[in-house]
Design a protein around this motif. Structure first.
Motif, short mmCIF file in Angstrom:
data_model
loop_
_atom_site.label_atom_id
_atom_site.label_comp_id
_atom_site.label_asym_id
_atom_site.label_seq_id
_atom_site.Cartn_x
_atom_site.Cartn_y
_atom_site.Cartn_z
N GLU A 30 -26.74 -66.34 9.03
CA GLU A 30 -25.31 -66.61 9.27
C GLU A 30 -24.77 -67.67 8.30
N ARG A 31 -25.53 -67.96 7.26
CA ARG A 31 -25.15 -69.09 6.42
C ARG A 31 -24.56 -68.67 5.07
N VAL B 291 -26.89 -71.96 14.29
CA VAL B 291 -26.46 -71.19 13.13
C VAL B 291 -27.72 -70.63 12.48
N ASN C 122 -21.43 -68.16 4.26
CA ASN C 122 -20.27 -68.99 3.91
C ASN C 122 -20.71 -70.37 3.44
N LEU C 123 -21.69 -70.92 4.15
CA LEU C 123 -22.14 -72.26 3.80
C LEU C 123 -22.79 -72.30 2.43
N ASP D 263 -21.88 -70.57 -0.14
CA ASP D 263 -20.90 -70.34 -1.21
C ASP D 263 -20.69 -71.65 -1.99
N PRO D 264 -20.70 -71.60 -3.32
CA PRO D 264 -20.52 -72.84 -4.11
C PRO D 264 -19.24 -73.59 -3.77
N ILE D 265 -18.21 -72.89 -3.32
CA ILE D 265 -16.96 -73.60 -3.01
C ILE D 265 -17.12 -74.54 -1.81
N MET D 266 -18.23 -74.38 -1.05
CA MET D 266 -18.47 -75.24 0.10
C MET D 266 -19.21 -76.52 -0.27
N SER D 267 -19.54 -76.67 -1.53
CA SER D 267 -20.26 -77.87 -1.95
C SER D 267 -19.32 -79.08 -1.94
N GLY E 283 -23.35 -78.97 0.37
CA GLY E 283 -23.21 -77.54 0.51
C GLY E 283 -24.53 -76.83 0.40
N GLY E 284 -24.46 -75.56 0.21
CA GLY E 284 -25.69 -74.78 0.20
C GLY E 284 -25.97 -74.33 1.61
N CYS E 285 -26.90 -73.44 1.71
CA CYS E 285 -27.10 -72.81 3.01
C CYS E 285 -28.16 -73.50 3.85
N GLY E 286 -28.94 -74.37 3.27
CA GLY E 286 -29.97 -75.02 4.05
C GLY E 286 -31.15 -74.11 4.31
N CYS E 287 -31.14 -72.93 3.71
CA CYS E 287 -32.26 -72.02 3.93
C CYS E 287 -33.15 -71.97 2.70
#
Lengths: 393, 79
Positions: free
Chosen positions: B34-35, B30, B37-38, B40-44, B74-78
């Protein structure tokens, strides 16, 4: 403070115990210990002010909580937390063996995070105090991003030191020490799918029961009370798997499972599911369902056959066999999304949960006219409300 | 019994070592771009730590289980 009849009052022992474990949870969130996916960046600068209210089973607990975090330079982030529980208790235990009481518990916490490349080091201290219980703790954790930042591994260690006294018993002073060991693994599985796995072992040593609480035993066709006696050690293990998936139309579904076991014979399972749905640009609504079930401790009994029936004795309903179910809904309104004065954005939030407790081996002694051991089983429901505002800056 | 645990620990260590060595050559599947979606705060797992720590406290005070509650995520990890 303000206890009406303090000497005989009882209260959930797990309230005491949770003081320490609560700090583990705060740290998990606040320090980023269990925030693997964010581990390579410092946590956001934000401040939150919360009012909380719990009402159920004759117990009312409310108060404020304030949490603020500030970044210093590019590598350091500091935070502070202030939390109050104002308690009025006329729970079933209090009604049947003592009198209603009120008291207040205050917690302070502060910590620092240090970011170095793909690692985050965290150190924190906490203190919780009330008139007959003081808990201090120190926490350390490290998290490391790896494999192209798809995976983050976290390790944590905490030590807690409790001082227990008993109101109305000046000579009573006991201590308990606690250690927490944590391991967290977080994994990006796809561009829409996250998963995390957490393990935690907690080891307690010292005075672990509640100085006010009693067990009941059969005595001449009726029943009488004697003080609880718990083992001086307890070790527990918990493992939890969580997943969140991004749906095609900008919404998310969440799922969680936790398995728990300890040396007291308690085994527990927790499942939780959630659905998060943004709407009208500025709103987010979330629905939650949670189910919990546990077996009782080996030394728990609702009614012992005689006095000093065994070495260890407990009638704390939190140690009995029971289930609880939670139905929850929360809503967030996002404001100042483009910034206003010194803030970058803000949110106003309301959260409500209803919890239904159903005990399988804890009887309602308020009901008269039953032979000992044949009283109806106890159950109750609780309402949990949170109102809070968050500001990012 | 001692040998039983020693063997288990040895196997576990060997397995982890193999995993780490294999992972050294992993190409992130990934990509950072491409992150979205990840991120997005709703993914936390928990958008607001002050709220989730309170809720966990509510359960800890009334249930026998404790630990591994998790935290925000959550968060994008970037970077």
């Amino acid at each position: 403070m303000g206890r009406v009849v303090a000497v005989a009052a009882t209260r959930p022992s797990f309230v005491k115990e949770a003081i320490n474990t609560r700090w583990g949870v705060i740290l998990a969130g606040v320090l980023g210990f269990c925030v693997p996916l964010m581990a390579a960046v410092l946590p956001e600068e934000r401040a939150d002010a919360l009012y909380h209210s719990y009402s159920g089973g004759g117990v009312t607990i409310n108060g404020p909580s304030i949490l603020a975090r500030k970044t210093l330079g590019k590598k350091v982030s500091v935070w502070g937390n202030y939390y109050v529980d104002s308690i009025t208790s006329a729970s079933i235990d209090v009604i049947t063996t003592a009198s209603q009481y009120t008291e207040e518990r205050t917690e302070y916490g502060f910590g620092v995070d240090y970011l170095q490349d793909t690692s985050t080091l965290s150190l924190a201290f906490s203190n919780s105090g009330e008139n007959d219980f003081v808990a201090d703790a120190v926490h350390f954790s490290i998290s490391q991003d790896m494999f192209g930042d798809l995976t983050t591994v976290s390790l944590g260690y905490s030590r807690g030191f409790d001082d227990i006294t008993a109101t109305g018993n000046d000579g009573f002073e006991r201590k308990a020490n606690r250690q927490n060991f944590k391991l967290g693994i977080s994994q990006i599985l796809t561009k829409s799918f996250l998963m995390e796995l957490n393990f935690e072992t907690i080891s307690d040593e010292g005075y672990l029961n509640n100085p006010y609480r009693s067990v009941r035993y059969l005595s001449g066709g009726s029943y009488a009370y004697q003080g609880e006696v718990y083992p001086n050690t307890r070790t527990s293990h918990a493992a939890a798997l969580r997943a969140v998936y991004y749906l095609p139309y900008r919404a998310a579904i969440k799922a969680e499972y936790r398995l728990f076991t300890d040396t007291w014979g308690i085994q527990a399972n927790t499942i939780e599911a959630g659905y998060v749905h943004p709407f009208a640009d500025d709103w987010i609504i979330e629905f939650t369902y949670r189910y919990y079930t546990q077996t009782g401790a080996n030394f728990y009994s609702d009614l012992f056959p005689n006095i000093n029936a065994q070495n260890y004795l407990a009638r704390d309903k939190e140690l009995s066999t029971f289930t609880d179910s939670t139905y929850g809904v929360s809503t967030s309104y996002l404001f100042a999304k483009k910034g206003w004065r010194f803030i970058d954005k803000g949110s106003a939030n309301i959260s409500y949960r209803r919890i239904l407790f159903d005990y399988k081996d804890f009887r309602d002694l308020r009901v008269q006219g039953y032979a000992p051991g044949t009283e109806p089983l106890y159950n109750f429901s609780a309402d949990v409300l949170q109102l809070y505002v968050s500001l990012w800056y | 019994m001692k040998n039983f645990y020693a063997n288990r620990i040895g196997l576990l260590t060997l397995g982890l070592t193999c995993l780490l060595l294999a992972a050294c050559s992993i190409e992130p599947w990934v990509k950072p771009y491409e992150r979205a979606n990840l991120a997005d705060p709703i993914m936390s797992f928990s958008r607001d730590p002050i709220s989730s720590s309170y809720i966990n406290h509510v359960y800890q005070a009334r249930e026998g289980a404790r630990g591994a509650e998790g935290g925000q995520g959550g968060g994008c990890g970037c970077n």
